[in-house]
Motif scaffolding. Structure first.
Motif, short mmCIF file in Angstrom:
data_model
loop_
_atom_site.label_atom_id
_atom_site.label_comp_id
_atom_site.label_asym_id
_atom_site.label_seq_id
_atom_site.Cartn_x
_atom_site.Cartn_y
_atom_site.Cartn_z
N UNK A 107 -77.54 47.83 -39.99
CA UNK A 107 -78.27 48.05 -38.74
C UNK A 107 -77.37 48.39 -37.55
N UNK A 108 -76.10 48.04 -37.63
CA UNK A 108 -75.22 48.31 -36.49
C UNK A 108 -74.53 49.66 -36.60
N UNK A 109 -74.55 50.28 -37.77
CA UNK A 109 -73.87 51.56 -37.97
C UNK A 109 -74.57 52.68 -37.20
N UNK A 110 -73.78 53.58 -36.66
CA UNK A 110 -74.37 54.72 -35.96
C UNK A 110 -74.57 54.47 -34.48
N UNK A 111 -75.00 55.53 -33.80
CA UNK A 111 -75.13 55.47 -32.35
C UNK A 111 -76.24 54.53 -31.89
N UNK A 112 -77.29 54.37 -32.70
CA UNK A 112 -78.42 53.55 -32.26
C UNK A 112 -78.07 52.07 -32.20
N UNK A 113 -77.32 51.57 -33.16
CA UNK A 113 -76.95 50.16 -33.25
C UNK A 113 -78.16 49.25 -33.04
N UNK A 114 -79.00 49.20 -34.04
CA UNK A 114 -80.22 48.40 -33.98
C UNK A 114 -79.92 46.91 -33.79
N UNK A 115 -78.73 46.47 -34.18
CA UNK A 115 -78.43 45.05 -34.07
C UNK A 115 -78.34 44.58 -32.62
N UNK A 116 -78.22 45.50 -31.69
CA UNK A 116 -78.26 45.11 -30.28
C UNK A 116 -79.61 44.52 -29.90
N UNK A 117 -80.62 44.78 -30.72
CA UNK A 117 -81.97 44.27 -30.45
C UNK A 117 -82.50 43.43 -31.61
N UNK A 118 -81.59 42.90 -32.41
CA UNK A 118 -81.97 42.03 -33.51
C UNK A 118 -81.17 40.74 -33.44
N UNK A 119 -81.86 39.62 -33.56
CA UNK A 119 -81.21 38.31 -33.58
C UNK A 119 -81.60 37.59 -34.85
N UNK A 120 -80.61 37.02 -35.55
CA UNK A 120 -80.84 36.29 -36.79
C UNK A 120 -80.46 34.83 -36.57
N UNK A 121 -81.37 33.92 -36.93
CA UNK A 121 -81.10 32.49 -36.84
C UNK A 121 -81.30 31.89 -38.23
N UNK A 122 -80.26 31.24 -38.74
CA UNK A 122 -80.28 30.67 -40.08
C UNK A 122 -80.41 29.15 -39.96
N UNK A 123 -81.47 28.60 -40.55
CA UNK A 123 -81.76 27.17 -40.41
C UNK A 123 -82.00 26.53 -41.78
N UNK A 124 -82.02 25.20 -41.80
CA UNK A 124 -82.37 24.44 -42.99
C UNK A 124 -83.05 23.16 -42.53
N UNK A 125 -83.85 22.54 -43.40
CA UNK A 125 -84.71 21.44 -42.95
C UNK A 125 -83.93 20.21 -42.49
N UNK A 126 -82.82 19.92 -43.14
CA UNK A 126 -81.88 18.88 -42.72
C UNK A 126 -80.58 19.08 -43.47
N UNK A 127 -79.56 18.29 -43.13
CA UNK A 127 -78.27 18.44 -43.79
C UNK A 127 -78.13 17.52 -44.98
N UNK A 128 -76.89 17.32 -45.42
CA UNK A 128 -76.60 16.45 -46.56
C UNK A 128 -75.80 15.23 -46.06
N UNK A 129 -75.85 14.17 -46.83
CA UNK A 129 -75.13 12.95 -46.51
C UNK A 129 -73.62 13.21 -46.49
N UNK A 130 -72.92 12.51 -45.58
CA UNK A 130 -71.48 12.72 -45.44
C UNK A 130 -70.74 12.28 -46.70
N UNK A 131 -71.06 11.11 -47.22
CA UNK A 131 -70.40 10.61 -48.42
C UNK A 131 -71.04 11.23 -49.67
N UNK A 132 -70.23 11.91 -50.48
CA UNK A 132 -70.76 12.50 -51.69
C UNK A 132 -71.19 11.41 -52.67
N UNK A 133 -72.05 11.77 -53.62
CA UNK A 133 -72.53 10.78 -54.58
C UNK A 133 -71.68 10.81 -55.86
N UNK A 134 -72.02 9.96 -56.79
CA UNK A 134 -71.23 9.84 -58.02
C UNK A 134 -71.50 10.96 -59.02
N UNK A 135 -72.46 11.83 -58.73
CA UNK A 135 -72.78 12.95 -59.61
C UNK A 135 -72.15 14.26 -59.15
N UNK A 136 -71.17 14.16 -58.28
CA UNK A 136 -70.52 15.36 -57.79
C UNK A 136 -71.41 16.19 -56.89
#
Length: 471
Positions: free
Chosen positions: A342-371
């Motif tokens: 989308x950014x290639x070329x004179x038009x550069x459509x990305x100047x008018x496009x915004x992407x937001x990447x989300x997830x419902x929640x994160x993961x626990x800091x301490x890993x578990x015993x199952x890797x």
């Protein structure tokens, strides 16, 4: 009982079936024709990482970070190293690094087109919601950590955002079902891919008009049935649905091939959407890029990338098979191709496009015993676009020591995800009605992630504050 003739029966059955096939776009005439704001022509793309992505593996503390020692204490099997084989990619000027399979995102970050927000997510009441289904629903209905809702926050945005009356295709939900953030929308269509969005199986003569032999195709017959000065709301809705189908039908969504598909889509700038993993994600991004370039009025898009629920065998970059790394590769390579295209070329459509990447929640800091890692709380939000103040990691990080963790186990949330999205709605989409889009949200202040003018936050119209939008 009131009699019904064949013509009325056919009209009713056909419009009902077509409306279902075209998602909520057919509900346009049941929504209030209000234009309370001056919408921009920008497109907002929401990528939802379903399953709860591990932000500490996507964006681990880097060399010299005050959080690195605590990170290494809690992570062994899932650790992203900062030296040697599988080393993380340092983000210059920050205390953070990226997973080594996120090279595309790092390039965008260094070029000032991508940013990250740490310790972000849903501000939830105690106890924290750790159910995927409930957390995703709350997230998409825009109610933060509360429960309830039946209308998505993107629907509220579209209703209150001042869309012009002549926008052909305002919203698309890429997937087999409509994203909850677009539930109740009068403007959205749902499709797995552009090539799948067809209603051409009605009859062999669906599109065949042959005046010489007095043949009239199914589309023309349906247009004639529903057209007229005295058309009912249902009939006008049918016309609206046929309009959406007609808009997409002539578009060749297949990939360009000089011999087998010379009319197909050819990404610009050498962009390659052929992902090694999660190929459908690349196809959907390519379809969205094609629609943006076709100037069909696309304002809101939702795309899912699933399989982030890594309780067992999450992996790390030093292993020959790294499940999480494969996921990151799909995300990074897909978004990089999308931006390049989308950014290639004179038009550069990305100047008018915004992407937001989300997830419902994160993961626990301490890993578990199952890797692997279990359900957590605070996470990382990724943002990219031509109007993003990139090259920066935003947010206040609470730390990873026991006394700094939420309930002594999770990264805390210091930035409400609605604050990040609200800034995009105001500065990029021109919609100040963020308190209508996000019921219960208050005290908005910009973080400076997006470029654009600030507007006083508003609550749309008091008539619609209870969430009713007439659909």
């Amino acid at each position: 009982m009131m009699p019904i003739n064949r013509r009325d029966f056919l009209k009713t059955c056909c419009v009902s079936a077509t409306a279902l096939g075209a998602s909520s776009r057919a509900m346009a005439y049941f929504s209030p024709p209000l234009l309370p704001a001056a919408a921009t022509g920008d497109t907002l793309v929401i990528v939802f990482l379903r399953g709860a992505m591990d932000g500490l593996s996507l964006l681990p503390p880097g060399a010299g970070s005050p959080y690195r020692a605590d990170y290494e204490t809690n992570r062994v099997e899932t650790r992203v190293p900062i030296s040697g084989a599988g080393a993380a990619l340092a983000l210059n000027g920050t205390q953070w690094a990226l997973h080594p399979r996120a090279g595309g995102l790092r390039t965008l970050f260094n070029a000032g087109h991508a940013a990250f927000v740490v310790a972000a997510g849903q501000v939830m009441p105690n106890p924290v919601v750790r159910s995927h289904f409930e957390a995703q629903s709350n997230f998409e209905f825009g109610v933060g950590g509360s429960s309830g809702g039946s209308i998505g926050w993107l629907t509220r945005h579209l209703v209150s955002g001042g869309l012009p009356a002549n926008v052909p295709l305002p919203a698309v939900s890429m997937g087999s079902i409509t994203a909850k953030s677009l539930l109740g929308s009068s403007d959205a269509i749902t499709m797995n891919s552009g090539s799948d969005f067809r209603l051409d199986t009605f009859h062999w003569s669906w599109q065949n008009d042959d005046a010489a032999h007095a043949l009239v195709g199914g589309v023309s017959r349906m247009n004639a049935l529903w057209n007229g000065a005295n058309a009912t709301m249902l009939e006008r809705a049918g016309m609206e649905t046929l309009g959406s189908l007609a808009l997409l039908r002539p578009i060749n969504f297949g990939l360009y091939n000089a011999s087998s598909n010379p009319d197909g889509y050819q990404p610009a700038g050498g962009a390659n959407y052929a992902l090694q993993y999660n190929g459908s994600f690349g196809t959907q991004l390519r379809n969205v890029a094609q629609l943006i370039k076709r100037n069909v009025g696309l304002r809101a898009v939702t795309i899912d990338l699933g399989n982030w629920d890594t309780h067992v065998g999450q992996g790390n970059p030093t292993q020959s098979y790294d499940w999480f790394g494969n996921q990151v590769s799909s995300l990074s390579d897909g978004l990089s191709a999308f931006y390049t295209d989308l950014s290639a070329g004179a038009t550069n459509y990305m100047n008018n496009v915004s992407v937001i990447v989300v997830s419902e929640f994160g993961r626990r800091v301490l890993e578990n015993s199952d890797g692997g890692t279990d359900h957590g709380y605070g996470n990382v939000i990724t943002v990219l676009g031509g109007a993003v103040n990139g090259g920066t990691v935003y947010g206040s990080y609470p730390g990873l020591a026991n006394g700094q963790l939420y309930e002594n186990v999770d990264v805390d949330v210091t930035t409400d995800y609605r604050r990040v999205i609200s800034e995009a709605l105001i500065r990029r989409m021109g919609n100040p009605n963020i308190y209508y889009a996000f019921p219960g949200f208050a005290g908005y202040t910009p973080m400076g992630i997006f470029q654009g003018a600030d507007l006083p936050p508003a609550n749309f119209d008091s008539i619609f504050r209870n969430g009713f939008d007439g659909s």
